[in-house]
Design an enzyme around this catalytic site. Structure first.
Site, PDB file in Angstrom:
ATOM      1  N   HIS A   8     -47.601  97.153 139.491  1.00  0.00           N
ATOM      2  CA  HIS A   8     -46.942  96.160 139.072  1.00  0.00           C
ATOM      3  C   HIS A   8     -46.674  95.662 137.853  1.00  0.00           C
ATOM      4  O   HIS A   8     -46.876  96.071 136.835  1.00  0.00           O
ATOM      5  CB  HIS A   8     -47.071  94.669 140.103  1.00  0.00           C
ATOM      6  CG  HIS A   8     -47.224  94.954 141.264  1.00  0.00           C
ATOM      7  ND1 HIS A   8     -45.891  94.387 142.085  1.00  0.00           N
ATOM      8  CD2 HIS A   8     -47.287  95.424 142.021  1.00  0.00           C
ATOM      9  CE1 HIS A   8     -45.674  94.790 142.780  1.00  0.00           C
ATOM     10  NE2 HIS A   8     -46.546  95.152 143.894  1.00  0.00           N
ATOM     11  N   GLN A  61     -38.219  98.095 154.573  1.00  0.00           N
ATOM     12  CA  GLN A  61     -39.609  98.815 154.263  1.00  0.00           C
ATOM     13  C   GLN A  61     -39.710  99.116 156.250  1.00  0.00           C
ATOM     14  O   GLN A  61     -39.535  97.933 156.777  1.00  0.00           O
ATOM     15  CB  GLN A  61     -41.008  98.544 153.939  1.00  0.00           C
ATOM     16  CG  GLN A  61     -41.324  98.529 152.642  1.00  0.00           C
ATOM     17  CD  GLN A  61     -40.872  97.127 151.721  1.00  0.00           C
ATOM     18  OE1 GLN A  61     -40.042  96.677 152.350  1.00  0.00           O
ATOM     19  NE2 GLN A  61     -40.410  97.573 150.336  1.00  0.00           N
ATOM     20  N   ASN A 103     -37.724  89.220 152.678  1.00  0.00           N
ATOM     21  CA  ASN A 103     -38.256  91.186 153.047  1.00  0.00           C
ATOM     22  C   ASN A 103     -38.507  91.628 154.274  1.00  0.00           C
ATOM     23  O   ASN A 103     -39.878  90.839 155.119  1.00  0.00           O
ATOM     24  CB  ASN A 103     -39.909  90.836 152.043  1.00  0.00           C
ATOM     25  CG  ASN A 103     -40.206  92.492 151.878  1.00  0.00           C
ATOM     26  OD1 ASN A 103     -40.666  92.129 151.319  1.00  0.00           O
ATOM     27  ND2 ASN A 103     -39.209  92.937 152.027  1.00  0.00           N
ATOM     28  N   CYS A 163     -41.192  89.654 147.883  1.00  0.00           N
ATOM     29  CA  CYS A 163     -42.249  90.759 147.412  1.00  0.00           C
ATOM     30  C   CYS A 163     -43.799  90.230 147.511  1.00  0.00           C
ATOM     31  O   CYS A 163     -44.097  89.521 146.349  1.00  0.00           O
ATOM     32  CB  CYS A 163     -41.998  91.664 146.135  1.00  0.00           C
ATOM     33  SG  CYS A 163     -43.223  92.814 145.976  1.00  0.00           S
ATOM     34  N   GLY A 164     -44.500  90.711 148.474  1.00  0.00           N
ATOM     35  CA  GLY A 164     -45.541  90.114 148.781  1.00  0.00           C
ATOM     36  C   GLY A 164     -46.626  90.255 147.740  1.00  0.00           C
ATOM     37  O   GLY A 164     -47.363  89.321 146.912  1.00  0.00           O
ATOM     38  N   THR A 165     -46.596  91.828 147.640  1.00  0.00           N
ATOM     39  CA  THR A 165     -48.048  92.327 145.764  1.00  0.00           C
ATOM     40  C   THR A 165     -46.876  91.887 145.284  1.00  0.00           C
ATOM     41  O   THR A 165     -48.402  91.550 143.907  1.00  0.00           O
ATOM     42  CB  THR A 165     -47.675  93.584 146.286  1.00  0.00           C
ATOM     43  OG1 THR A 165     -47.272  94.262 146.588  1.00  0.00           O
ATOM     44  CG2 THR A 165     -48.704  94.076 147.709  1.00  0.00           C
ATOM     45  N   GLY A 166     -46.058  91.519 144.533  1.00  0.00           N
ATOM     46  CA  GLY A 166     -45.497  91.359 143.410  1.00  0.00           C
ATOM     47  C   GLY A 166     -45.742  89.916 142.896  1.00  0.00           C
ATOM     48  O   GLY A 166     -45.741  89.818 142.050  1.00  0.00           O
ATOM     49  N   ASN A 226     -50.496  98.770 144.993  1.00  0.00           N
ATOM     50  CA  ASN A 226     -49.208  99.443 144.736  1.00  0.00           C
ATOM     51  C   ASN A 226     -48.899  98.999 142.937  1.00  0.00           C
ATOM     52  O   ASN A 226     -49.445  98.195 142.783  1.00  0.00           O
ATOM     53  CB  ASN A 226     -48.364  99.513 145.169  1.00  0.00           C
ATOM     54  CG  ASN A 226     -47.711  98.406 145.346  1.00  0.00           C
ATOM     55  OD1 ASN A 226     -48.573  96.519 145.137  1.00  0.00           O
ATOM     56  ND2 ASN A 226     -47.473  97.257 146.202  1.00  0.00           N
ATOM     57  N   CYS A 250     -48.379  96.777 151.333  1.00  0.00           N
ATOM     58  CA  CYS A 250     -46.715  96.066 151.067  1.00  0.00           C
ATOM     59  C   CYS A 250     -47.284  94.198 151.665  1.00  0.00           C
ATOM     60  O   CYS A 250     -47.998  94.036 153.109  1.00  0.00           O
ATOM     61  CB  CYS A 250     -45.341  96.101 152.524  1.00  0.00           C
ATOM     62  SG  CYS A 250     -44.705  95.339 152.507  1.00  0.00           S
ATOM     63  N   ASN A 303     -40.996 103.125 152.466  1.00  0.00           N
ATOM     64  CA  ASN A 303     -39.941 102.062 151.681  1.00  0.00           C
ATOM     65  C   ASN A 303     -38.945 102.674 151.793  1.00  0.00           C
ATOM     66  O   ASN A 303     -38.527 103.773 152.739  1.00  0.00           O
ATOM     67  CB  ASN A 303     -39.820 102.492 150.287  1.00  0.00           C
ATOM     68  CG  ASN A 303     -40.640 102.111 149.239  1.00  0.00           C
ATOM     69  OD1 ASN A 303     -41.093 100.658 150.118  1.00  0.00           O
ATOM     70  ND2 ASN A 303     -41.094 102.148 148.610  1.00  0.00           N
ATOM     71  N   ASN A 330     -43.171  98.445 140.675  1.00  0.00           N
ATOM     72  CA  ASN A 330     -42.607  97.243 141.011  1.00  0.00           C
ATOM     73  C   ASN A 330     -42.361  96.286 139.669  1.00  0.00           C
ATOM     74  O   ASN A 330     -43.158  96.036 138.957  1.00  0.00           O
ATOM     75  CB  ASN A 330     -43.532  96.494 142.258  1.00  0.00           C
ATOM     76  CG  ASN A 330     -43.768  97.683 143.347  1.00  0.00           C
ATOM     77  OD1 ASN A 330     -42.415  97.927 144.294  1.00  0.00           O
ATOM     78  ND2 ASN A 330     -45.018  97.876 143.671  1.00  0.00           N
ATOM     79  N   GLU A 373     -38.262  96.686 143.059  1.00  0.00           N
ATOM     80  CA  GLU A 373     -39.104  96.875 143.984  1.00  0.00           C
ATOM     81  C   GLU A 373     -38.828  98.945 144.240  1.00  0.00           C
ATOM     82  O   GLU A 373     -37.946  99.164 144.432  1.00  0.00           O
ATOM     83  CB  GLU A 373     -39.828  95.964 145.904  1.00  0.00           C
ATOM     84  CG  GLU A 373     -39.711  94.949 145.336  1.00  0.00           C
ATOM     85  CD  GLU A 373     -39.485  95.083 147.054  1.00  0.00           C
ATOM     86  OE1 GLU A 373     -41.106  95.638 147.715  1.00  0.00           O
ATOM     87  OE2 GLU A 373     -40.235  93.657 148.259  1.00  0.00           O
ATOM     88  N   ARG A 374     -40.223  99.475 144.119  1.00  0.00           N
ATOM     89  CA  ARG A 374     -39.179 100.650 144.333  1.00  0.00           C
ATOM     90  C   ARG A 374     -39.895 101.059 145.462  1.00  0.00           C
ATOM     91  O   ARG A 374     -40.101 100.727 146.687  1.00  0.00           O
ATOM     92  CB  ARG A 374     -41.143 101.349 143.758  1.00  0.00           C
ATOM     93  CG  ARG A 374     -41.711 102.765 143.458  1.00  0.00           C
ATOM     94  CD  ARG A 374     -43.405 102.945 143.152  1.00  0.00           C
ATOM     95  NE  ARG A 374     -44.126 102.667 144.523  1.00  0.00           N
ATOM     96  CZ  ARG A 374     -45.328 102.595 144.464  1.00  0.00           C
ATOM     97  NH1 ARG A 374     -45.663 103.134 144.283  1.00  0.00           N
ATOM     98  NH2 ARG A 374     -46.216 102.258 145.519  1.00  0.00           N
TER      99      ARG A 374
END
Length: 277
Positions: free
Chosen positions: A161, A46, A13, A219-222, A159, A75, A66, A192, A210-211
């Protein structure tokens, strides 16, 4: 305008990181898109901007854009690169820093082994705060997507998901469904879209559309949202190894009202200077 940058990645990423601690950098959506373009610019998922803190008790401000030029709240892979960047550039000698984002304070920590652990905060599950338009706070909810209805768990990690469980992540219709879910009318801030395959209670495979960026290698937050969803659904046990196409993350969560901890690598690739209009 000449812009100095560092190219970094967290499990593939990838990011362009800019130091704006000494002087502000004017970034329009068009300039962000130009930097992120993989043919005419540097290329990234990003763009990350390091700014001075705007409030007491924190070390820096962290802004995320983004590839489509839109500014977003959070992120996770970028947070790991953020602490590596400020440490490598001598902007801070602290191994653990407090960073303000649009969605709140996070606390990334550079470990002695080179990995970075980030306290990503407490996940938000209330539909109105994700935001997700729903009359129910059920963990699993139906979401019509094209000609099918999928079962998703909506989670915000700063964010939004939408996580669904799939039998085979390689065969999942990530591009087709991801694009529809990202702009689904029930997610007013877009979302996302995560596709998670459970291998065993402590191990999953994950792909995320990802959005504003499309599918990324990680995707870390994902990953955080997927583990939260899996734990809430009784499918997983903490900690969980999340296998993405770019590599592995470890996610730990003790349950509601506790923060999610994410651990993984952050790598600097090269530095350069770009001319912008």
């Amino acid at each position: 305008m000449k812009l100095r940058f560092t190219k970094m990645h967290g499990l593939g990423n990838d990011f362009v990181v800019i130091d704006a601690t000494r002087a502000p950098v004017e970034l329009t959506p068009a300039r962000v898109r130009a930097i992120a373009d993989r043919h005419f610019g540097v290329g990234c998922d990003q763009l990350l901007v390091v700014e001075p803190a705007s409030q007491p008790g924190v070390d820096f401000r962290y802004r995320i854009f983004n590839a489509d030029g839109g500014e977003v709240e959070q992120c996770g892979n970028g947070a790991r690169c953020f602490v590596r960047f400020v440490h490598d550039k001598g902007l801070s000698d602290k191994r653990e820093i407090r960073v303000e984002t649009r969605s709140g304070i996070i606390a990334p920590c550079l470990r002695e082994d080179g990995l970075v652990t980030v306290d990503m905060g407490v996940p938000e599950l209330a539909p109105a705060r994700i935001p997700f338009l729903s009359d129910s706070d059920a963990v699993v909810q139906p979401l019509p997507v094209g000609e099918v209805t999928v079962a998703i768990t909506a989670v915000s990690m700063g964010n939004p998901h939408a996580v669904q469980v799939v039998a085979d992540v390689d065969a999942a219709p990530v591009a087709e469904q991801g694009a529809l879910i990202e702009r689904h009318e029930r997610f007013p801030a877009r979302v996302n879209a995560g596709f998670m395959q459970v291998l065993e209670p402590h191990r999953v495979r994950l792909r995320v559309f990802e959005r504003g960026a499309g599918e990324t290698l990680a995707c870390g937050t994902g990953a955080c949202a997927a583990v939260v969803a899996g734990l809430l659904r009784g499918l997983l046990e903490s900690p969980v190894r999340v296998e993405t196409r770019g590599g592995e993350l470890e996610i730990a969560w003790a349950g509601p009202d506790t923060p999610v901890l994410m651990t993984g690598p952050a790598v600097s690739v090269f530095e350069g200077e770009m001319e912008l209009d």
